[in-house]
Write an enzyme that holds these catalytic residues in place. Structure first.
Site, PDB file in Angstrom:
ATOM      1  N   ASP A 108     -15.798  -9.562 -23.774  1.00  0.00           N
ATOM      2  CA  ASP A 108     -16.511  -9.460 -22.492  1.00  0.00           C
ATOM      3  C   ASP A 108     -18.028  -9.457 -22.698  1.00  0.00           C
ATOM      4  O   ASP A 108     -18.758 -10.200 -22.051  1.00  0.00           O
ATOM      5  CB  ASP A 108     -16.129  -8.177 -21.736  1.00  0.00           C
ATOM      6  CG  ASP A 108     -14.639  -8.054 -21.503  1.00  0.00           C
ATOM      7  OD1 ASP A 108     -13.951  -9.080 -21.621  1.00  0.00           O
ATOM      8  OD2 ASP A 108     -14.160  -6.939 -21.231  1.00  0.00           O
TER       9      ASP A 108
ATOM     10  N   CYS B 274       5.261  -6.168   1.612  1.00  0.00           N
ATOM     11  CA  CYS B 274       5.576  -4.736   1.568  1.00  0.00           C
ATOM     12  C   CYS B 274       4.931  -4.003   2.753  1.00  0.00           C
ATOM     13  O   CYS B 274       5.328  -4.191   3.884  1.00  0.00           O
ATOM     14  CB  CYS B 274       5.177  -4.152   0.211  1.00  0.00           C
ATOM     15  SG  CYS B 274       5.744  -2.472  -0.026  1.00  0.00           S
ATOM     16  N   TYR B 275       3.905  -3.183   2.517  1.00  0.00           N
ATOM     17  CA  TYR B 275       3.241  -2.523   3.639  1.00  0.00           C
ATOM     18  C   TYR B 275       2.754  -3.575   4.644  1.00  0.00           C
ATOM     19  O   TYR B 275       2.848  -3.386   5.858  1.00  0.00           O
ATOM     20  CB  TYR B 275       2.065  -1.687   3.131  1.00  0.00           C
ATOM     21  CG  TYR B 275       1.312  -0.961   4.236  1.00  0.00           C
ATOM     22  CD1 TYR B 275       1.722   0.289   4.665  1.00  0.00           C
ATOM     23  CD2 TYR B 275       0.201  -1.554   4.846  1.00  0.00           C
ATOM     24  CE1 TYR B 275       1.045   0.939   5.692  1.00  0.00           C
ATOM     25  CE2 TYR B 275      -0.480  -0.904   5.863  1.00  0.00           C
ATOM     26  CZ  TYR B 275      -0.059   0.340   6.280  1.00  0.00           C
ATOM     27  OH  TYR B 275      -0.721   0.980   7.289  1.00  0.00           O
TER      28      TYR B 275
ATOM     29  N   HIS C 133       7.951  -7.581  -3.635  1.00  0.00           N
ATOM     30  CA  HIS C 133       6.677  -7.972  -4.248  1.00  0.00           C
ATOM     31  C   HIS C 133       6.802  -9.266  -5.048  1.00  0.00           C
ATOM     32  O   HIS C 133       7.268  -9.239  -6.181  1.00  0.00           O
ATOM     33  CB  HIS C 133       6.185  -6.863  -5.188  1.00  0.00           C
ATOM     34  CG  HIS C 133       5.781  -5.617  -4.474  1.00  0.00           C
ATOM     35  ND1 HIS C 133       4.517  -5.438  -3.973  1.00  0.00           N
ATOM     36  CD2 HIS C 133       6.473  -4.511  -4.156  1.00  0.00           C
ATOM     37  CE1 HIS C 133       4.438  -4.267  -3.386  1.00  0.00           C
ATOM     38  NE2 HIS C 133       5.618  -3.675  -3.476  1.00  0.00           N
TER      39      HIS C 133
ATOM     40  N   LYS D  20      -9.198 -10.545 -17.634  1.00  0.00           N
ATOM     41  CA  LYS D  20      -9.400 -10.714 -19.076  1.00  0.00           C
ATOM     42  C   LYS D  20      -9.056 -12.114 -19.589  1.00  0.00           C
ATOM     43  O   LYS D  20      -9.829 -12.712 -20.335  1.00  0.00           O
ATOM     44  CB  LYS D  20      -8.539  -9.681 -19.814  1.00  0.00           C
ATOM     45  CG  LYS D  20      -8.894  -9.518 -21.261  1.00  0.00           C
ATOM     46  CD  LYS D  20     -10.088  -8.627 -21.368  1.00  0.00           C
ATOM     47  CE  LYS D  20     -10.598  -8.484 -22.762  1.00  0.00           C
ATOM     48  NZ  LYS D  20     -11.642  -7.431 -22.786  1.00  0.00           N
TER      49      LYS D  20
ATOM     50  N   GLY E   2       0.844  -1.193   0.000  1.00  0.00           N
ATOM     51  CA  GLY E   2       0.000   0.000   0.000  1.00  0.00           C
ATOM     52  C   GLY E   2       0.871   1.232   0.000  1.00  0.00           C
ATOM     53  O   GLY E   2       2.059   1.156   0.341  1.00  0.00           O
TER      54      GLY E   2
ATOM     55  N   GLU F  79       4.463 -10.773  -6.426  1.00  0.00           N
ATOM     56  CA  GLU F  79       3.414 -10.822  -7.452  1.00  0.00           C
ATOM     57  C   GLU F  79       3.818 -10.170  -8.766  1.00  0.00           C
ATOM     58  O   GLU F  79       3.139 -10.327  -9.766  1.00  0.00           O
ATOM     59  CB  GLU F  79       2.122 -10.181  -6.916  1.00  0.00           C
ATOM     60  CG  GLU F  79       2.138  -8.664  -6.733  1.00  0.00           C
ATOM     61  CD  GLU F  79       2.784  -8.194  -5.425  1.00  0.00           C
ATOM     62  OE1 GLU F  79       3.507  -8.985  -4.784  1.00  0.00           O
ATOM     63  OE2 GLU F  79       2.563  -7.037  -5.051  1.00  0.00           O
TER      64      GLU F  79
END
Ligand code: XMP
Length: 515
Positions: free
Chosen positions: A230, A84-85, A171, A371, A56, A173
């Site tokens: 979509d 992280c945060y 991170h 997506k 964050g 991710e």
């Protein structure tokens, strides 16, 4: 190992938070983003195998910085991973020492593994990791051991394996962190003990059932179809659930890609959608857009007009109570709707610009999917390949690819130039390898020469990006011959263009579309 458990990502406000959920799902574990204060309640409901505290933008030293009640999580023995945060917050809540402004290692940093715990199992001694924060943990809380440090000595990971609390400064991710995927897999499988079980394509039955459950017998649904994956997927899902109580409406707002209207008609008919209404609203939209140059205002105008047309059409069909929309997860995230803490970047057409007064109830069957997950569902449903593969196209259409006011001249240039970019990407075999490729018409002009004449023409920017989910993107390092063909064709075939430029900026800092 247990099946069917999900992982919660407590959102502390970072854009990266959403990538965490994405990665967990890729690893076969369903993951949801929640406000930290709702974690306790979710645990009570059950079915949660682990909790991840996201990164964050705030500092734990700020008096009103976001926090979380650890007791319900620890009380249930559910494993925690802080990132992280989240790492700093765990250190703060459990009695470690953090220094403000100590972390000067932004971006790529080398991390050295000191001790292997379950989280770091299988990693090499040295890893290149992605960091982005100012504060740093310098001493772990009691009961924790430090498992890695960065070159400057700060604690980059720590764990208390008895209480199953793990945390890392970098991170895992993001793709820039080496072995990030393994770290997350270790957390999900080795620490939470969850066996991969989730795949978007397997959810079709549930989605159809859910639509059937919420739409009462006899009530009709209208669905906005644009030709994109979509909305087409949404239409097919809803038609599976309610059959010919579905009315698909295609609003031709004149901001479509070349040949779109014809393509939609052909595909939907082929898919057996019985009620398809095509509304020609081209003039109406152009009139409303006259004099509108501000991007957010443009989005608002298109969104509002779109819904108006819808309401008019809906009022002609008796018994319509529902509007089905192809909103996907990133649309909600970027519009700040998925979480209160994410900053609004732009109001995506199918979410933020919805007028409050709309009196149809919404069905958004794809609201929790990214997506590529939607593409998997579409493929499973048997949608034609050209729909499944089609590059994303924004709801407000070419209006957001025209800088400044939208007028007929710029619209024509934009449509033709976009078609050329798509054609050339297909010819060169790049179309399926990039996320999106398109052309933007600028407001300013560039002086050109035509024979002996001085002429002024528009500047067209070609943007081609690579991305996994549209949340972040890299500009595509295009082959110069392909670029040259695109550029030559645009200046030769599209009247009124004197300059073609190529966009060489990633997201962030840019967004993908210009407006
Ligand atoms: P940005 O420009 O926000 O775009 O980086 C991220 C992805 O979303 C698409 N996009 C939209 N999609 N409605 C949509 O359904 C919209 O209003 C909209 N605006 C942008 C964009 O093309 C990219 O793939």
């Amino acid at each position: 190992m247990r099946e069917g458990l999900k992982v919660l990502v407590a959102d502390f406000g970072g854009q990266y938070a959403h990538l965490i959920a994405r990665r967990c799902r890729e690893l076969g574990v369903y993951s949801e983003i929640v406000d930290p204060e709702l974690v306790g309640g979710e645990l009570e409901r059950g079915g949660v195998g682990g909790v991840i505290f996201s990164g964050g933008p705030r500092s734990v030293f700020e008096p009103d910085s976001p926090s979380i009640d650890l007791q319900p999580i620890l009380g249930k023995g559910v494993p925690i991973l802080g990132i992280c945060y989240g790492h700093q917050l765990l250190a703060k809540l459990l009695g470690g020492r953090i220094e403000a402004g100590r972390l000067r290692e932004y971006g790529r940093t080398r991390v050295e593994v000191l001790e292997y715990d379950k989280l770091l199992e299988g990693l090499p001694r040295r890893v290149s990791a992605w960091m982005s924060h100012g504060d740093a943990v310098v001493e772990p809380p009691p009961g924790f051991r430090v498992t890695s440090r960065s070159e400057s000595g700060i604690v980059t990971s720590m764990s208390d394996e008895i209480r199953k609390i793990y945390s890392i400064q970098f991170h895992p991710e993001v793709v820039h962190t080496e072995h990030g995927r393994e770290i997350l897999r270790n957390f999900l499988e080795k620490i939470c003990g969850i066996k991969p079980w989730w795949s978007p394509g397997d959810r079709i039955g549930e989605i159809v059932e859910e639509i059937r459950r919420i739409v009462p017998e006899g009530e009709r649904v209208i669905c906005a179809v644009s030709g994109g994956v979509d909305s087409m997927t949404t239409a097919v899902l809803v038609s599976k659930a309610v059959g010919d109580r579905l009315y698909c409406i295609f609003v031709d707002h004149g901001l479509m890609r070349k040949g779109e209207r014809e393509g939609v008609e052909k595909s939907l008919r082929k898919l057996g959608v019985k009620n398809l209404i095509i509304v020609d609203a081209r003039e109406r939209f152009l009139r409303r857009l006259r004099g509108v140059a501000d991007p957010e205002e443009k989005r608002r105008v298109v969104g509002e007009e779109f819904i108006r047309v819808f309401e008019e059409e809906a009022s002609r069909i008796p018994g319509v109570r529902w509007l089905a929309q192809g909103t996907i997860y990133p649309d909600r995230i970027e519009s700040g709707r998925a979480s209160r803490k994410a900053a609004l970047i732009k109001s995506h057409h199918n979410v933020g610009a919805l007028p409050e007064r709309m009196n149809l109830k919404l069905i958004e069957p794809l609201r929790d999917f990214y997506k590529d997950e939607v593409r998997e569902i579409a493929r499973r449903l048997g949608l034609p390949d050209e729909v499944v593969r089609r590059h994303p196209f924004p709801g407000p259409g070419l209006a957001v690819r025209i800088i400044g006011e939208v007028n007929e001249e710029k619209l024509e240039i934009c449509r033709e130039a976009n078609a050329i970019v798509e054609e050339e990407l297909k010819h060169s075999g790049l179309y399926d390898r990039v996320w999106q490729g398109f052309a933007v018409v600028c407001n300013d002009k560039w002086v050109g020469v035509m024979g002996d004449e001085r002429v002024e023409g528009y500047i067209v920017i070609v943007r081609i990006v690579e991305s996994v989910d549209g949340m972040t993107a890299d500009w595509h390092k295009i082959d110069h011959e392909v670029l040259e063909r695109i550029s030559n064709r645009i200046t030769r075939e599209v009247p009124g263009v004197t300059m073609v430029a190529y966009a060489a900026t990633s997201k962030p800092p840019s967004t993908i579309e210009p407006c």
